[in-house]
Design a protein around this motif. Structure first.
Motif, short mmCIF file in Angstrom:
data_model
loop_
_atom_site.label_atom_id
_atom_site.label_comp_id
_atom_site.label_asym_id
_atom_site.label_seq_id
_atom_site.Cartn_x
_atom_site.Cartn_y
_atom_site.Cartn_z
N ILE A 58 20.47 -42.92 6.22
CA ILE A 58 21.22 -41.87 6.33
C ILE A 58 20.53 -40.65 6.11
CG2 ILE A 58 23.56 -41.08 5.53
CD1 ILE A 58 24.43 -43.79 4.79
N ALA A 59 19.79 -40.77 4.94
CA ALA A 59 19.34 -39.31 4.79
C ALA A 59 18.36 -38.66 5.74
CB ALA A 59 18.38 -39.41 3.38
N LYS A 60 17.80 -39.62 6.27
CA LYS A 60 16.94 -39.45 7.50
C LYS A 60 17.78 -38.86 8.79
CE LYS A 60 13.72 -42.55 7.19
NZ LYS A 60 13.06 -44.01 7.80
N ARG A 61 18.86 -39.38 8.98
CA ARG A 61 19.68 -39.02 10.05
C ARG A 61 20.16 -37.69 9.95
NH1 ARG A 61 23.38 -43.64 10.24
NH2 ARG A 61 21.47 -44.89 10.54
N ILE A 62 20.47 -37.37 8.85
CA ILE A 62 21.23 -36.14 8.39
C ILE A 62 20.16 -35.21 8.46
CG2 ILE A 62 22.22 -34.70 6.38
CD1 ILE A 62 23.85 -37.05 5.66
N ASN A 63 19.23 -35.75 8.12
CA ASN A 63 17.96 -34.37 7.80
C ASN A 63 17.53 -33.95 9.32
OD1 ASN A 63 16.15 -32.87 6.33
ND2 ASN A 63 14.66 -34.33 6.81
N ASN A 64 18.15 -34.82 10.32
CA ASN A 64 17.67 -34.41 11.80
C ASN A 64 18.76 -33.45 12.56
OD1 ASN A 64 15.23 -35.87 11.84
ND2 ASN A 64 16.31 -37.72 12.55
N LEU A 65 19.70 -33.42 11.65
CA LEU A 65 20.75 -32.32 12.24
C LEU A 65 20.40 -30.94 12.12
CD1 LEU A 65 24.12 -34.02 10.71
CD2 LEU A 65 23.24 -34.10 12.92
N ASP A 66 20.92 -29.91 12.57
CA ASP A 66 20.56 -28.35 12.42
C ASP A 66 20.73 -27.94 11.06
OD1 ASP A 66 20.22 -25.83 12.54
OD2 ASP A 66 21.76 -25.54 13.93
N PHE A 67 19.51 -27.78 10.46
CA PHE A 67 19.80 -27.39 9.03
C PHE A 67 20.87 -26.41 8.82
CE2 PHE A 67 17.96 -25.20 5.29
CZ PHE A 67 17.93 -26.54 4.40
N PHE A 68 21.18 -25.47 9.47
CA PHE A 68 21.90 -24.28 9.21
C PHE A 68 23.36 -24.43 9.93
CE2 PHE A 68 17.70 -22.71 8.68
CZ PHE A 68 17.70 -22.15 7.57
N SER A 69 23.68 -25.61 10.35
CA SER A 69 25.12 -25.89 10.88
C SER A 69 26.01 -26.11 9.84
CB SER A 69 24.83 -26.95 12.02
OG SER A 69 24.67 -28.11 11.57
N GLU A 70 27.16 -26.14 10.50
CA GLU A 70 28.60 -26.48 9.53
C GLU A 70 28.24 -28.09 9.32
OE1 GLU A 70 32.57 -25.98 10.26
OE2 GLU A 70 32.32 -24.27 8.97
N ASP A 71 28.03 -28.78 10.40
CA ASP A 71 27.92 -30.08 10.40
C ASP A 71 26.99 -30.62 9.30
OD1 ASP A 71 29.65 -30.87 12.10
OD2 ASP A 71 28.61 -31.62 13.84
N TYR A 72 25.87 -30.08 9.33
CA TYR A 72 25.08 -30.57 8.23
C TYR A 72 25.44 -30.48 6.83
CZ TYR A 72 20.49 -30.52 5.56
OH TYR A 72 19.62 -31.35 4.73
N ASP A 73 26.18 -29.55 6.39
CA ASP A 73 26.85 -29.29 5.22
C ASP A 73 27.90 -30.38 4.99
OD1 ASP A 73 25.23 -27.17 4.61
OD2 ASP A 73 26.26 -25.80 4.43
N ASP A 74 28.77 -30.41 6.05
CA ASP A 74 29.86 -31.56 5.96
C ASP A 74 29.27 -32.79 5.80
OD1 ASP A 74 31.69 -29.41 6.17
OD2 ASP A 74 32.31 -29.69 8.24
N PHE A 75 28.20 -33.13 6.58
CA PHE A 75 27.76 -34.61 6.30
C PHE A 75 27.18 -34.73 4.76
CE2 PHE A 75 27.82 -35.23 11.01
CZ PHE A 75 28.59 -36.20 10.89
N SER A 76 26.25 -33.84 4.70
CA SER A 76 25.56 -33.97 3.45
C SER A 76 26.57 -33.88 2.20
CB SER A 76 24.68 -32.54 3.21
OG SER A 76 23.94 -32.60 2.18
N THR A 77 27.86 -33.16 2.41
CA THR A 77 28.58 -33.23 0.98
C THR A 77 29.34 -34.37 1.14
OG1 THR A 77 28.80 -30.63 1.13
CG2 THR A 77 30.73 -32.16 0.20
N SER A 78 29.90 -34.76 2.09
CA SER A 78 30.92 -35.87 2.22
C SER A 78 30.10 -37.32 1.91
CB SER A 78 31.41 -36.11 3.75
OG SER A 78 32.34 -35.05 3.70
N ILE A 79 28.86 -37.13 2.13
CA ILE A 79 28.02 -38.49 2.20
C ILE A 79 27.35 -38.48 0.63
CG2 ILE A 79 26.27 -39.95 2.76
CD1 ILE A 79 27.22 -39.37 5.52
N PHE A 80 26.44 -37.48 0.56
CA PHE A 80 25.74 -37.49 -0.63
C PHE A 80 26.47 -37.43 -1.91
CE2 PHE A 80 22.17 -36.32 2.44
CZ PHE A 80 21.64 -37.82 2.37
N SER A 81 27.49 -36.51 -1.83
CA SER A 81 28.13 -36.34 -3.19
C SER A 81 29.05 -37.21 -3.43
CB SER A 81 28.84 -34.88 -3.34
OG SER A 81 29.86 -34.88 -2.55
N GLU A 82 29.41 -38.08 -2.58
CA GLU A 82 30.37 -39.17 -2.48
C GLU A 82 29.95 -40.52 -3.04
OE1 GLU A 82 33.67 -38.97 -2.69
OE2 GLU A 82 33.90 -36.85 -2.23
N ILE A 83 28.57 -40.55 -2.62
CA ILE A 83 27.93 -41.81 -3.01
C ILE A 83 27.50 -41.90 -4.32
CG2 ILE A 83 25.62 -43.12 -2.78
CD1 ILE A 83 25.74 -42.51 0.54
#
Lengths: 153, 153
Positions: A58-83
């Motif tokens: 999952i980390a790898k997949r997220i890392n491939n998203l645009d670093f400065f996009s809103e999606d990046y933050d949303d995924f990062s927050t929803s996944i990493f902070s919840e896991i």
DNA sequence: TGGGATTATATGGGCGTCAATGGGTATATG
DNA sequence: CATATACCCATTGACGCCCATATAATCCCA
């Protein structure tokens, strides 16, 4: 067998420990057999879990998203902070964090449901009802459970 | 585990010290385990932090932006000039500079949110709201969160 | 193939260690 | 000198680690 299958009902002791079913433990890679990840199920009031290997995917997949996009933050927050990661002790037990227990209404017993590549942890009664509902939906919608089960590839 | 995951709520004492969650400390390279960098999050009223090693990755990301765009200068300035380094004491605590605390409205408690390769520090209530909003956006507008979580490699 | 013996699994509990937190004092820095 | 920060030690509760037991599963050999 390298899939999480079957279902088990285990007790949660005074310290909050619960045994991960032995067959589930055997699914975990021998390398990282003393740690699993847990997170809230998206569609059901249950907890989902699996080995830590999936987290790295999952980390790898997220890392491939645009670093400065809103999606990046949303995924990062929803996944990493919840896991959460929890350690499995020598006897094969682990602790379910309070927040997750609350989310799944789990108190003294936990039902483990194999889901193939991951597993779910349910409050026993809710888990039972969910499997019944699932099965009923399959049959009603004429997806023909039997066909799926017997059909050759 | 070499990723910042899960969330923690820690207190800030009279001296302004706050514990970096133990699991976060373990993500830092053993070599530089007594220092982290902090900077204002660009998109949220929170503080972001990581090990000093991550600096190079941030530089790379920014470098990949169009050099002549406004974004380049903006990101470059906003991030690099705002970065501060802080030392971690023997007990695993550090000081959040006043300017950053002000930016994030942090007073007596700090919520640490794992974000994989970095982490965020929030005023607890705002942090909670942010994770809820994030999750809602992903569930409503895109259906991709489940995919991200369950998709096989 | 029966049946006792051995092993594994789920579960219970004691205890030492560590993480989070609080505070006191030396030291630095302007 | 005054304020802030580094360093040291103390406390408390949670957690990791170890050992024990009972029940269930498996084995093994006659």
């Amino acid at each position: 067998m390298d899939l999480f299958v079957s279902k088990y009902l285990n007790k949660i002791d005074k310290k909050g420990r619960v045994s991960l079913p032995s067959s589930f433990r055997n699914v975990l890679p021998k390398a990282n057999r003393n740690e699993i990840i847990l997170y809230k199920s998206i569609k059901t009031p249950s907890i989902e879990g699996c080995g830590v290997g999936r987290l790295k995917e999952i980390a790898k997949r997220i890392n491939n998203l645009d670093f400065f996009s809103e999606d990046y933050d949303d995924f990062s927050t929803s996944i990493f902070s919840e896991i959460v990661t929890t350690k499995i002790d020598k006897e094969g037990r682990f602790l379910i964090p309070d927040e997750l227990k609350l989310y799944a209404s789990i108190k003294t017993e936990a039902a483990f449901l194999g889901q193939g590549y991951y597993f779910q942890i349910w409050e026993p009664k809710k888990g039972l009802k969910n499997t019944e509902d699932s099965r009923r939906r399959l049959l009603n919608e004429k997806k023909s459970l039997r066909m799926m089960l017997t059909q050759q590839k």
